[in-house]
Scaffold this motif. Structure first.
Motif, PDB file in Angstrom:
ATOM      1  N   GLY A  40      11.788  -4.706  -4.462  1.00  0.00           N
ATOM      2  CA  GLY A  40      11.577  -5.134  -3.088  1.00  0.00           C
ATOM      3  C   GLY A  40      10.726  -6.394  -3.004  1.00  0.00           C
ATOM      4  O   GLY A  40      10.420  -7.046  -4.005  1.00  0.00           O
ATOM      5  N   ARG A  41      10.308  -6.710  -1.792  1.00  0.00           N
ATOM      6  CA  ARG A  41       9.559  -7.942  -1.532  1.00  0.00           C
ATOM      7  C   ARG A  41       8.137  -7.854  -2.063  1.00  0.00           C
ATOM      8  O   ARG A  41       7.483  -6.821  -1.963  1.00  0.00           O
ATOM      9  N   PHE A  42       7.664  -8.972  -2.623  1.00  0.00           N
ATOM     10  CA  PHE A  42       6.283  -9.036  -3.086  1.00  0.00           C
ATOM     11  C   PHE A  42       5.351  -9.284  -1.912  1.00  0.00           C
ATOM     12  O   PHE A  42       5.609 -10.144  -1.060  1.00  0.00           O
ATOM     13  N   LYS A  43       4.268  -8.532  -1.859  1.00  0.00           N
ATOM     14  CA  LYS A  43       3.292  -8.669  -0.772  1.00  0.00           C
ATOM     15  C   LYS A  43       2.035  -9.335  -1.342  1.00  0.00           C
ATOM     16  O   LYS A  43       1.252  -8.710  -2.053  1.00  0.00           O
ATOM     17  N   ALA A  44       1.873 -10.608  -0.996  1.00  0.00           N
ATOM     18  CA  ALA A  44       0.770 -11.385  -1.560  1.00  0.00           C
ATOM     19  C   ALA A  44      -0.587 -10.841  -1.142  1.00  0.00           C
ATOM     20  O   ALA A  44      -1.574 -10.985  -1.866  1.00  0.00           O
ATOM     21  N   GLU A  45      -0.640 -10.206   0.050  1.00  0.00           N
ATOM     22  CA  GLU A  45      -1.932  -9.742   0.547  1.00  0.00           C
ATOM     23  C   GLU A  45      -2.561  -8.659  -0.314  1.00  0.00           C
ATOM     24  O   GLU A  45      -3.783  -8.508  -0.359  1.00  0.00           O
ATOM     25  N   ASN A  46      -1.722  -7.877  -1.030  1.00  0.00           N
ATOM     26  CA  ASN A  46      -2.310  -6.845  -1.891  1.00  0.00           C
ATOM     27  C   ASN A  46      -1.824  -6.921  -3.337  1.00  0.00           C
ATOM     28  O   ASN A  46      -2.182  -6.089  -4.174  1.00  0.00           O
ATOM     29  N   GLY A  47      -0.983  -7.940  -3.643  1.00  0.00           N
ATOM     30  CA  GLY A  47      -0.520  -8.114  -5.012  1.00  0.00           C
ATOM     31  C   GLY A  47       0.443  -7.045  -5.483  1.00  0.00           C
ATOM     32  O   GLY A  47       0.565  -6.806  -6.694  1.00  0.00           O
ATOM     33  N   LYS A  48       1.171  -6.408  -4.545  1.00  0.00           N
ATOM     34  CA  LYS A  48       2.087  -5.319  -4.902  1.00  0.00           C
ATOM     35  C   LYS A  48       3.490  -5.602  -4.376  1.00  0.00           C
ATOM     36  O   LYS A  48       3.669  -6.350  -3.415  1.00  0.00           O
ATOM     37  N   TYR A  49       4.473  -4.979  -5.011  1.00  0.00           N
ATOM     38  CA  TYR A  49       5.838  -5.029  -4.509  1.00  0.00           C
ATOM     39  C   TYR A  49       6.065  -3.889  -3.520  1.00  0.00           C
ATOM     40  O   TYR A  49       5.582  -2.769  -3.724  1.00  0.00           O
ATOM     41  N   LYS A  50       6.824  -4.183  -2.485  1.00  0.00           N
ATOM     42  CA  LYS A  50       6.989  -3.254  -1.361  1.00  0.00           C
ATOM     43  C   LYS A  50       7.543  -1.904  -1.790  1.00  0.00           C
ATOM     44  O   LYS A  50       7.079  -0.860  -1.310  1.00  0.00           O
ATOM     45  N   ASN A  51       8.535  -1.893  -2.679  1.00  0.00           N
ATOM     46  CA  ASN A  51       9.226  -0.651  -3.018  1.00  0.00           C
ATOM     47  C   ASN A  51       8.674   0.047  -4.255  1.00  0.00           C
ATOM     48  O   ASN A  51       9.292   0.976  -4.761  1.00  0.00           O
ATOM     49  N   ILE A  52       7.543  -0.418  -4.747  1.00  0.00           N
ATOM     50  CA  ILE A  52       6.917   0.223  -5.907  1.00  0.00           C
ATOM     51  C   ILE A  52       5.669   0.976  -5.452  1.00  0.00           C
ATOM     52  O   ILE A  52       4.834   0.431  -4.734  1.00  0.00           O
ATOM     53  N   VAL A  53       5.561   2.224  -5.885  1.00  0.00           N
ATOM     54  CA  VAL A  53       4.348   3.008  -5.631  1.00  0.00           C
ATOM     55  C   VAL A  53       3.397   2.790  -6.803  1.00  0.00           C
ATOM     56  O   VAL A  53       3.756   3.031  -7.961  1.00  0.00           O
ATOM     57  N   TYR A  54       2.208   2.315  -6.505  1.00  0.00           N
ATOM     58  CA  TYR A  54       1.194   2.054  -7.525  1.00  0.00           C
ATOM     59  C   TYR A  54       0.232   3.245  -7.569  1.00  0.00           C
ATOM     60  O   TYR A  54      -0.537   3.462  -6.631  1.00  0.00           O
ATOM     61  N   MET A  55       0.291   4.014  -8.642  1.00  0.00           N
ATOM     62  CA  MET A  55      -0.557   5.202  -8.785  1.00  0.00           C
ATOM     63  C   MET A  55      -1.879   4.794  -9.435  1.00  0.00           C
ATOM     64  O   MET A  55      -1.917   4.490 -10.625  1.00  0.00           O
ATOM     65  N   LYS A  56      -2.935   4.774  -8.656  1.00  0.00           N
ATOM     66  CA  LYS A  56      -4.237   4.315  -9.155  1.00  0.00           C
ATOM     67  C   LYS A  56      -4.717   5.221 -10.278  1.00  0.00           C
ATOM     68  O   LYS A  56      -4.814   6.445 -10.118  1.00  0.00           O
ATOM     69  N   CYS A  57      -5.014   4.620 -11.420  1.00  0.00           N
ATOM     70  CA  CYS A  57      -5.486   5.360 -12.598  1.00  0.00           C
ATOM     71  C   CYS A  57      -6.744   4.680 -13.124  1.00  0.00           C
ATOM     72  O   CYS A  57      -6.671   3.757 -13.950  1.00  0.00           O
ATOM     73  N   GLY A  58      -7.890   5.103 -12.624  1.00  0.00           N
ATOM     74  CA  GLY A  58      -9.156   4.522 -13.020  1.00  0.00           C
ATOM     75  C   GLY A  58     -10.101   5.573 -13.563  1.00  0.00           C
ATOM     76  O   GLY A  58      -9.761   6.763 -13.647  1.00  0.00           O
ATOM     77  N   PRO A  59     -11.293   5.169 -13.943  1.00  0.00           N
ATOM     78  CA  PRO A  59     -12.256   6.126 -14.496  1.00  0.00           C
ATOM     79  C   PRO A  59     -12.638   7.223 -13.521  1.00  0.00           C
ATOM     80  O   PRO A  59     -13.012   8.328 -13.932  1.00  0.00           O
ATOM     81  N   GLU A  60     -12.523   6.923 -12.205  1.00  0.00           N
ATOM     82  CA  GLU A  60     -12.895   7.934 -11.201  1.00  0.00           C
ATOM     83  C   GLU A  60     -11.954   9.134 -11.215  1.00  0.00           C
ATOM     84  O   GLU A  60     -12.315  10.228 -10.753  1.00  0.00           O
ATOM     85  N   ASN A  61     -10.728   8.972 -11.737  1.00  0.00           N
ATOM     86  CA  ASN A  61      -9.813  10.115 -11.836  1.00  0.00           C
ATOM     87  C   ASN A  61      -9.317  10.314 -13.272  1.00  0.00           C
ATOM     88  O   ASN A  61      -8.213  10.808 -13.501  1.00  0.00           O
ATOM     89  N   ASN A  62     -10.167   9.939 -14.233  1.00  0.00           N
ATOM     90  CA  ASN A  62      -9.862  10.103 -15.663  1.00  0.00           C
ATOM     91  C   ASN A  62      -8.534   9.442 -16.040  1.00  0.00           C
ATOM     92  O   ASN A  62      -7.792   9.939 -16.884  1.00  0.00           O
ATOM     93  N   PHE A  63      -8.261   8.315 -15.393  1.00  0.00           N
ATOM     94  CA  PHE A  63      -7.086   7.502 -15.692  1.00  0.00           C
ATOM     95  C   PHE A  63      -5.773   8.282 -15.520  1.00  0.00           C
ATOM     96  O   PHE A  63      -4.787   8.013 -16.207  1.00  0.00           O
ATOM     97  N   PHE A  64      -5.782   9.225 -14.611  1.00  0.00           N
ATOM     98  CA  PHE A  64      -4.573   9.987 -14.284  1.00  0.00           C
ATOM     99  C   PHE A  64      -4.410   9.983 -12.775  1.00  0.00           C
ATOM    100  O   PHE A  64      -5.379  10.180 -12.041  1.00  0.00           O
ATOM    101  N   PRO A  65      -3.199   9.759 -12.274  1.00  0.00           N
ATOM    102  CA  PRO A  65      -3.020   9.638 -10.824  1.00  0.00           C
ATOM    103  C   PRO A  65      -3.294  10.932 -10.073  1.00  0.00           C
ATOM    104  O   PRO A  65      -3.089  12.033 -10.612  1.00  0.00           O
ATOM    105  N   ASP A  66      -3.726  10.791  -8.826  1.00  0.00           N
ATOM    106  CA  ASP A  66      -3.885  11.937  -7.945  1.00  0.00           C
ATOM    107  C   ASP A  66      -2.503  12.276  -7.389  1.00  0.00           C
ATOM    108  O   ASP A  66      -2.035  11.670  -6.431  1.00  0.00           O
ATOM    109  N   LEU A  67      -1.843  13.227  -8.004  1.00  0.00           N
ATOM    110  CA  LEU A  67      -0.470  13.548  -7.628  1.00  0.00           C
ATOM    111  C   LEU A  67      -0.390  14.220  -6.266  1.00  0.00           C
ATOM    112  O   LEU A  67       0.680  14.219  -5.642  1.00  0.00           O
TER     113      LEU A  67
END
Length: 441
Positions: free
Chosen positions: A182-209
């Motif tokens: 899908g379309r790239f959204k410059a305001e957040n650096g993401k593509y419209k049709n892609i779900v970005y599952m945040k994986c950081g140290p706050e969730n032990n690098f595993f997405p909150d399903l």
């Protein structure tokens, strides 16, 4: 002593190339096409790619630095390219196979597109014991990155996808190329049709399903590139359960699985039910030093079915037979030697060497008060520089210490504020990098 933020406020002679700059549509490129134009429009999907691919972008900055500083001793800890020699037992097998081609008895032409049967059996026995992975479910290839694109061909462009954030760029870029992002959204650096599952140290690098929306395809990498973290058995059980509940398919990248040192699963197929929802991609590149030799494999289970009940393995076999003539028989001979008892033991020594490098780098960054992740189950160190831009840190470390790293933002919005440092390097190089980084920070 904690890291002093003020030391990085002003970056001298930093290269001001934004990672979202589309270099392929530059004025000079257009000028070169003035004399003659075809009537073929550029693919809208290619136009949607927002930058030069991450690693060529890094190489460009590295090259510009080297031109300006011809006497600098560059240390390359960026691109995850192996550096230690391949053991003799493996190269000797490839030499023997190559020399045999010069004899009437030893000459071989085309082999099976799906791979040499003996190698496929060795892969099943070495990596999939007690997982009921069959020989015919394994497709030998020329590397995991090529297989990522072949799997994209397998799945319709209308399907939705989710990726870990941060994630390996090839999952997103190949999705853009096939028209799925899908379309790239410059305001957040993401593509419209892609779900970005945040994986950081706050969730032990595993997405909150529990908060992750349903998608058709889930790209998942463990041990993860770039963070170096490996998913636990409990986490992968959650992922398989989530995929089953949603009728989704998991594309599981296990390219670094051989580096796992704890109880984390080395394959998604260790999880009950995974064969009904997952394809696994893996590679000889990182554990065997085959980055330039090129050999990998993909497992497509017979139990993995489309909504119509048609087996996906049949379509993948057709794609392989149509788009690929099989891995080199010389390289496959080397792969078979890798999985021999003597060959695999030699490779384990090399992997330990890289992981010792990783410990040196982790200790270096931790000694100056930085938060460091990874370096235990994978050969990457993921370093947090709170409040600072990833590209600024990349430039700062390059300009002041002549060390090439990778900016975390290149792996997605979730990588901002981090850099990835590769443990693939000669020991003396890693020790020198440790000394330079300690002085810099």
């Amino acid at each position: 002593m904690p890291y002093q933020l003020s030391s990085c406020v002003f970056i001298p002679r930093a290269i001001s190339v934004h990672p979202n700059t589309n270099h392929s549509s530059s004025k000079s490129d257009r000028a070169r096409r003035v004399d003659y134009l075809t009537k073929i429009p550029r693919s809208v999907n290619m136009e949607s790619l927002q930058s030069g691919y991450l690693f060529p972008e890094i190489f460009m900055r590295e090259s510009e630095y080297a031109q300006r500083n011809p006497h600098a001793r560059l240390i390359r800890l960026g691109i995850g390219d192996t550096t230690e020699p391949i053991p003799d037992i493996i190269t000797s097998a490839m030499v023997e196979q190559a020399l045999a081609l010069s004899t009437a008895k030893g000459y071989k032409g085309y082999g099976p597109e799906q791979g040499n049967g003996e190698l496929k059996r060795a892969i099943a026995e070495t990596f999939y014991q007690d997982m009921q992975v069959k020989e015919n479910e394994i497709f030998v290839s020329d590397g995991a990155q090529c297989d990522i694109s072949r799997v994209q061909m397998l799945l319709d462009a209308s399907l939705s996808i989710a990726v870990q954030d941060p994630t390996f760029p090839a999952y997103i870029d190949s999705s853009v190329i096939v028209g799925r992002a899908g379309r790239f959204k410059a305001e957040n650096g993401k593509y419209k049709n892609i779900v970005y599952m945040k994986c950081g140290p706050e969730n032990n690098f595993f997405p909150d399903l529990s908060t992750t929306p349903r998608t058709d395809i889930i790209f998942f990498c463990s041990p993860n590139n770039p963070t170096g973290s490996a998913a636990s058995r409990q986490q992968l059980e959650q992922l398989v359960k989530f995929a089953k509940a949603n009728g989704s398919i998991i594309i599981y990248d296990a390219a670094y699985a051989a580096y796992i040192s704890d109880e984390s699963p080395r394959s998604i197929f260790e999880i009950p039910g995974a064969k009904e929802v997952a394809i696994e991609i893996s590679s000889f590149s990182k554990f065997a030093g085959f980055t330039g030799v090129r050999l990998g494999w993909t497992v497509v289970p017979e139990d993995l079915l489309y909504s119509s009940g048609y087996p996906m393995i049949k379509d993948y076999d057709r794609i392989v037979c149509t788009c690929f003539n099989g891995a080199s028989n010389i390289v496959q001979a080397g792969g078979l030697a890798c999985l021999s008892p003597q060959g695999f033991q030699a490779l384990k020594r090399t992997m330990r060497y890289y992981m010792e490098n990783a410990k040196i780098l982790v200790d270096t960054f931790e000694s100056v008060g930085l938060k460091v992740y990874g370096g235990k189950n994978g050969p990457y160190v993921w370093v947090h520089f709170p409040g600072l831009s990833s590209w600024d840190m990349f430039n700062h470390i390059l300009e002041r210490a002549a060390i090439v790293t990778v900016p975390g933002i290149g792996f997605g919005p979730g990588g901002e504020g981090y850099i990835r440092v590769s443990a693939f390097g000669h020991r003396e190089t890693v020790l020198e990098a440790s000394t330079r980084l300690t002085k810099l920070i």
